[in-house]
Design an enzyme around this catalytic site. Structure first.
Site, short mmCIF file in Angstrom:
data_model
loop_
_atom_site.label_atom_id
_atom_site.label_comp_id
_atom_site.label_asym_id
_atom_site.label_seq_id
_atom_site.Cartn_x
_atom_site.Cartn_y
_atom_site.Cartn_z
N LYS A 151 -13.05 -0.35 6.21
CA LYS A 151 -13.51 -1.15 4.93
C LYS A 151 -14.77 -2.43 5.51
O LYS A 151 -15.69 -2.27 4.94
CB LYS A 151 -12.55 -2.05 4.17
CG LYS A 151 -11.13 -1.30 4.23
CD LYS A 151 -11.07 -0.37 3.23
CE LYS A 151 -9.65 0.56 3.40
NZ LYS A 151 -9.40 1.19 2.23
N TRP B 7 0.99 -1.23 -0.03
CA TRP B 7 -0.02 0.05 -0.07
C TRP B 7 0.87 1.33 0.08
O TRP B 7 1.70 1.33 0.83
CB TRP B 7 -0.84 -0.09 1.32
CG TRP B 7 -1.83 1.15 1.67
CD1 TRP B 7 -2.57 1.77 0.56
CD2 TRP B 7 -1.82 1.84 2.66
NE1 TRP B 7 -3.32 2.67 1.31
CE2 TRP B 7 -3.12 2.80 2.62
CE3 TRP B 7 -1.29 1.77 4.03
CZ2 TRP B 7 -3.38 3.78 3.48
CZ3 TRP B 7 -1.69 2.72 4.98
CH2 TRP B 7 -2.68 3.59 4.74
N ASP C 218 -0.45 -5.74 9.22
CA ASP C 218 -1.64 -4.67 9.01
C ASP C 218 -2.80 -5.57 8.40
O ASP C 218 -2.73 -6.19 7.61
CB ASP C 218 -0.90 -3.64 7.84
CG ASP C 218 -1.89 -2.53 7.76
OD1 ASP C 218 -2.93 -2.51 8.16
OD2 ASP C 218 -1.61 -1.83 6.74
N1 PLP Z 1 -3.37 -0.68 5.47
C1 PLP Z 1 -3.59 -1.01 4.30
C2 PLP Z 1 -3.03 -2.15 3.62
C3 PLP Z 1 -4.64 -0.50 3.62
O1 PLP Z 1 -5.06 -0.73 2.29
C4 PLP Z 1 -5.45 0.87 3.88
C5 PLP Z 1 -6.43 1.61 3.46
O2 PLP Z 1 -6.50 1.64 2.24
C6 PLP Z 1 -5.03 0.93 5.44
C7 PLP Z 1 -4.04 0.27 6.09
C8 PLP Z 1 -5.71 2.15 6.12
O3 PLP Z 1 -6.87 2.40 6.05
P1 PLP Z 1 -7.49 3.40 7.10
O4 PLP Z 1 -6.51 4.38 7.69
O5 PLP Z 1 -8.44 4.19 6.54
O6 PLP Z 1 -8.14 2.58 8.00
#
Ligand code: PLP
Length: 401
Positions: A250, A133, A214
């Protein structure tokens, strides 16, 4: 003339910048497949019924707006841990998991990065998969770590480069931090099999590495949150001091509520108390304490069996819609007699499809067809609907043949 007169214009964020460009585009055919946010088959954001019910329950309680503690809402963190590690987790029963509520998954990663930089040393390495990411890299750099990549994706097989991964884990210095995507790897949609996770766990144990999961898509990968937590639970059972970033953006559709958690599995309650104390010291000057609304919603759902069950069904329905769009997109490309294989569209899992399209192809599709997705060829399957899938397939076919 002001003190800011010489300030240079910064580049747009590679993912969020796409939304701006999409919003400005006036072509009626435009499609947004950039940001990983779920859409219903009508292309609109979805608020889950279980979340709406939780909102009503919270409203009925007429709660006040006092500050949460630095570590957030304790009931939420407790439920969040059981959600990831399992209700029967021995680490939880033994009270040896340090945890704090965070500003969603991003905040959890950043706080973890700060903790690693303080206690593993400023400039120490964090290994992330190649690719990962996009935001992981600046998050950990800004936290003071050196970001190194380990082999993960093999473009030739459009699958996992497991040999490369093991070899990079083997040659890294002992006690290195390795970031692992718990499930539904972003951007590739390629996850290790259970056997591969088990082998990786064994090697990481021998190397005394620190696995940092993560987990941004628990429930979204298979439609079953318990199944999607398998790798995390296996590593804990194998005795790792796992660190874990959780996001409820999500899977609960709570994107803007910024609700997540960071936890660290420790050897004993005393160690967990010390890690907790340091997490709070990191957080206090950063944002003091997290917002409470999302924590209250997740708490209502996860503390109520009937609501939890309803949520699971809704999460599965989101996962299933994405799977059916994968089948449909692949089917349309095949029906167009595409010269390329598109099997990976259905073999990959989670929110994204790593299409294999080159940067030039992505930009041509953007220009010709007004379809917006990242330059690495990643499309968010969550933005594909039964109304636009054929157009997306035709547009891909038009540049790839
Ligand atoms: N980690 C991964 C792999 C992600 O794809 C995302 C969001 O796209 C996140 C963390 C963090 O998302 P959020 O801060 O909206 O929870």
């Amino acid at each position: 003339m002001s003190v800011w007169s010489d300030m240079p214009m910064g580049p747009a964020d590679p993912i969020l910048g796409l939304t701006d460009a999409f919003n400005k585009d006036t072509d009626p055919r435009k499609v947004s497949l950039g940001v990983g946010a779920y859409r219903g088959d009508n292309g609109k954001p979805v608020v889950l019924d279980s979340v709406k019910k939780a909102e009503q329950l919270v409203l009925d309680k007429a709660m006040n707006h006092e500050y949460a503690g630095i570590a957030g809402v304790p009931e939420f963190t407790k439920l969040s841990l059981a959600f990831a590690y399992g209700k029967d987790s021995s680490a939880l029963k033994e009270n040896r998991v340090a945890a704090v509520q965070t500003l969603s998954g991003t905040g959890a990663c950043r706080v973890a990065g700060e903790l690693f930089a303080r206690f593993r040393g400023e400039g120490s390495a964090i290994y992330v998969p190649n690719p990962t990411w996009g935001n992981h890299i600046p998050i950990f750099k800004n936290a003071g770590l050196e970001v190194k990549k380990y082999r993960y994706y093999d473009p030739n097989t459009v699958g996992l480069d497991f040999e490369g991964l093991l070899s990079d884990v083997q040659v890294a210095d002992d006690e290195s931090v390795f970031l692992l995507h718990a499930c539904a790897h972003n951007p590739t949609g390629v996850d290790p099999t259970r056997d591969q996770w088990a082998e990786l766990s064994k090697l990481m144990k021998a190397k005394k590495h620190i696995p940092f999961f993560d987990c941004a898509y628990q429930g979204f990968a298979s439609g079953n949150a318990e199944k999607d937590a398998w790798a995390i639970r296996r590593f804990v059972d194998d005795g790792h001091s796992v660190a874990l970033a959780q996001s409820f953006a999500k899977n609960f559709g709570l994107y803007g509520e910024r609700i997540g958690a960071l936890s660290v599995v420790c050897n004993d309650p005393d160690e967990a108390a010390r890690v907790s104390s340091q997490l709070k010291i990191v957080i206090r000057p950063m944002y003091s304490n997290p917002p409470v609304y999302g924590a209250r919603l997740v708490t209502e759902i996860l503390s109520d069996d009937a609501l939890s069950l309803e949520w699971s069904g809704e999460c599965k329905a989101m996962a299933d819609r994405i799977i059916s769009m994968r089948t449909s997109l692949q089917g349309h490309l095949e029906a167009l007699k595409s010269t390329r294989s598109w099997d990976h569209i259905t073999s990959q899992i989670g929110m994204f499809c790593f299409t294999g399209l080159t940067r030039e192809e992505v930009l041509k599709i953007r220009k010709d067809s007004h379809i917006y997705f990242t330059e690495d060829g990643r499309i968010s399957m969550a933005g594909i609907t039964s109304s636009n899938v054929e157009y997306v397939a035709q547009s891909i076919f038009a540049v790839t043949g």
